[in-house]
Design a protein around this motif. Structure first.
Motif, mmCIF file in Angstrom:
data_model
loop_
_atom_site.group_PDB
_atom_site.id
_atom_site.type_symbol
_atom_site.label_atom_id
_atom_site.label_comp_id
_atom_site.label_asym_id
_atom_site.label_seq_id
_atom_site.Cartn_x
_atom_site.Cartn_y
_atom_site.Cartn_z
ATOM 1 N N VAL A 12 10.794 21.381 -9.721
ATOM 2 C CA VAL A 12 11.372 21.541 -8.531
ATOM 3 C C VAL A 12 10.979 23.099 -8.219
ATOM 4 N N VAL A 13 11.606 23.847 -8.916
ATOM 5 C CA VAL A 13 11.291 25.614 -8.688
ATOM 6 C C VAL A 13 9.901 25.879 -8.626
ATOM 7 N N ALA A 14 8.966 25.416 -9.544
ATOM 8 C CA ALA A 14 7.564 25.501 -9.666
ATOM 9 C C ALA A 14 7.066 24.920 -8.448
ATOM 10 N N ARG A 15 7.494 23.791 -7.916
ATOM 11 C CA ARG A 15 6.479 23.540 -6.698
ATOM 12 C C ARG A 15 7.002 24.265 -5.628
#
Length: 357
Positions: free
Chosen positions: A286-289
Motif C-alpha cells: 500500500v505504501v509502495a503504491r
C-alpha cells in the motif's frame, strides 16, 4: 509529465520516488505557511510558528532540482539536444501555457469581469507568459535542460563534479548569504565577488550537479554525520535569525528562506542523503503504491496546488483559523489530497498525461 524524470526511465528507483513525494508536500507547506505570514505580527505566536514551518520545508524546490540532475546527468541515459528540444522542453512549455492560462482566467479575467472592468488583452497576454507566482520553476528547469549536454560532460568526472559543486556553493550560495545579511561591508564584499562573473556555477546548477553526485556516490559515515550536523545548525539558524531579524525591525523578513543559500543547501543535501539511506524499499504494498502514484503525479500536483490554496484563502480558511501548529500540516494535507484527486482525474484525458502534467 514530471520534469524530474526522463522518458526512458524504465525501472523506478524507490528512494527517488520518496523524494518526489517529500518535495511535493514541502512546496505545498511553503505556500500554506505563507497564507498569513505577511499579516500576523512578527512577535506573535502565530507568526513564529509560520516562520518555523516555512524555514523547515525550504528544501522542496532544491530537491526537485536535485532529482532532475540525478536523472538527466546520468551517463547511462540518452539525453541529447534533439530530445530536449523536441520532447522535454515542448512538454514543459505546453504544461506551462495551459496552467498559466487557467490561473489567468481564474485570478485575472474572472475578478475583472465580476467587477465590470474591461480586459486589457496585452496585460492578459503578459500575465499568461509570465505565469503564476509558483511557475517560475518551469523557466528555471528549462534553463537547466539547455545546459544539460555541457554539464553531462562534467558529470563524467567525479573530481570535476566536486569542484563544480564547491564553486557553486562558494560563489553563489555564500555570496547570496552575504547579500542577505544586514551586516557591515557585506554588500561591498558580495558586489566585489560578483565582478568576476563566474556565471557557469550560478543559479540552480549547483543543486543540479549535487543531485547527480549524491545519487551516484556514497558519503563516508563521518561526512554524513558532519552533513546532518550542518543541516541541524542551518535549520536552527534560519528559524532563529529570521525571527530575531523580523522582531527587531517589526517587519517579516524572508531573505534567509531563499533556496540559494548555504543553510538551505545543507538541509536539502541532508534530506536527500537520509532518504537515500533509509527509503530503499517500501514496507508494504500500500505504501509502495501510494509513493509511486504520488511520484507520477508530482509535477501536476505542483502546478495545480495553488488553486486550492487560493480557494481556502477566499473562504477564510487559513492557518490562523486555529492553532497554526496544527493548521499548517492539516491544511497542507488537505491541499495535497485535493491536488492529487484533481490531477488523477485530469490524467484520464488522453493527451493530458503527456502534455499537461
Amino acid at each position: 509529465m514530471d520534469p524530474a524524470k526522463t522518458s526512458n526511465e524504465k525501472q523506478r528507483i524507490y528512494y527517488l520516488d520518496c523524494l518526489r513525494v517529500i518535495a511535493t508536500f514541502a512546496v505545498i507547506m511553503i505556500h500554506v505557511s505563507a497564507m498569513k505570514w505577511h499579516d500576523e505580527p512578527v512577535d506573535s505566536f502565530n507568526w513564529q510558528v509560520l516562520n518555523a514551518y516555512d524555514s523547515l520545508v525550504r528544501f522542496g524546490v532544491p530537491l526537485f532540482v536535485m532529482l532532475s540532475g540525478a536523472l538527466f546527468l546520468d551517463r547511462n541515459k540518452a539525453v541529447t539536444y534533439r530530445k530536449l528540444l523536441t520532447r522535454n522542453i515542448p512538454r514543459l512549455m505546453t504544461a506551462f501555457l495551459f496552467w498559466s492560462s487557467c490561473y489567468a482566467a481564474a485570478f485575472t479575467v474572472r475578478p475583472a469581469l465580476k467587477a465590470g472592468k474591461q480586459i486589457n488583452i496585452t496585460n492578459l497576454l503578459k500575465t499568461v507568459l509570465n505565469g503564476h507566482y509558483h511557475m517560475w520553476f518551469v523557466f528555471m528547469i528549462i534553463g537547466l535542460y539547455l545546459v544539460t549536454p555541457f554539464l553531462r560532460q562534467l558529470a563524467l568526472d567525479r573530481r570535476l563534479q566536486e569542484q563544480f559543486i564547491i564553486m557553486s556553493f562558494l560563489l553563489t550560495m555564500c555570496t547570496n548569504l552575504l547579500k542577505a545579511l544586514p551586516l557591515p561591508y557585506t554588500d561591498f564584499i558580495s558586489s566585489y565577488i560578483a565582478k568576476f562573473q563566474v556565471v557557469m556555477v550560478s543559479g540552480y546548477a549547483g543543486y543540479y550537479m549535487l543531485g547527480h553526485y549524491l545519487h551516484n556516490y556514497e558519503l563516508s559515515p563521518k561526512k554524513k554525520r558532519l552533513l546532518y550536523g550542518l543541516a541541524a545548525v542551518s535549520l536552527l539558524f534560519t528559524v532563529t535569525a529570521s525571527s530575531i531579524w523580523s522582531v527587531k525591525t517589526g517587519t517579516p523578513h524572508k531573505e534567509l528562506y531563499e533556496e540559494l543559500l548555504p543553510n538551505t543547501f545543507f538541509v536539502s543535501a541532508a534530506v536527500f542523503v537520509w532518504v537515500k539511506d533509509h527509503c530503499t524499499a517500501a514496507k508494504n504494498r500500500v505504501v509502495a503504491r501510494f509513493v509511486t502514484r504520488t511520484s507520477e503525479l508530482s509535477f501536476g500536483i505542483y502546478l495545480v496546488h495553488v488553486f486550492f490554496v487560493q480557494i481556502l484563502k477566499n473562504q477564510d480558511i487559513t492557518t490562523v483559523l486555529f492553532n497554526p501548529l496544527l493548521s499548517v500540516p492539516l491544511l497542507s494535507i488537505g491541499v495535497f489530497c485535493a491536488s492529487f484527486a484533481a490531477i488523477g482525474l485530469l490524467e484520464k484525458i488522453p493527451f493530458a498525461k503527456r502534455w499537461l502534467m
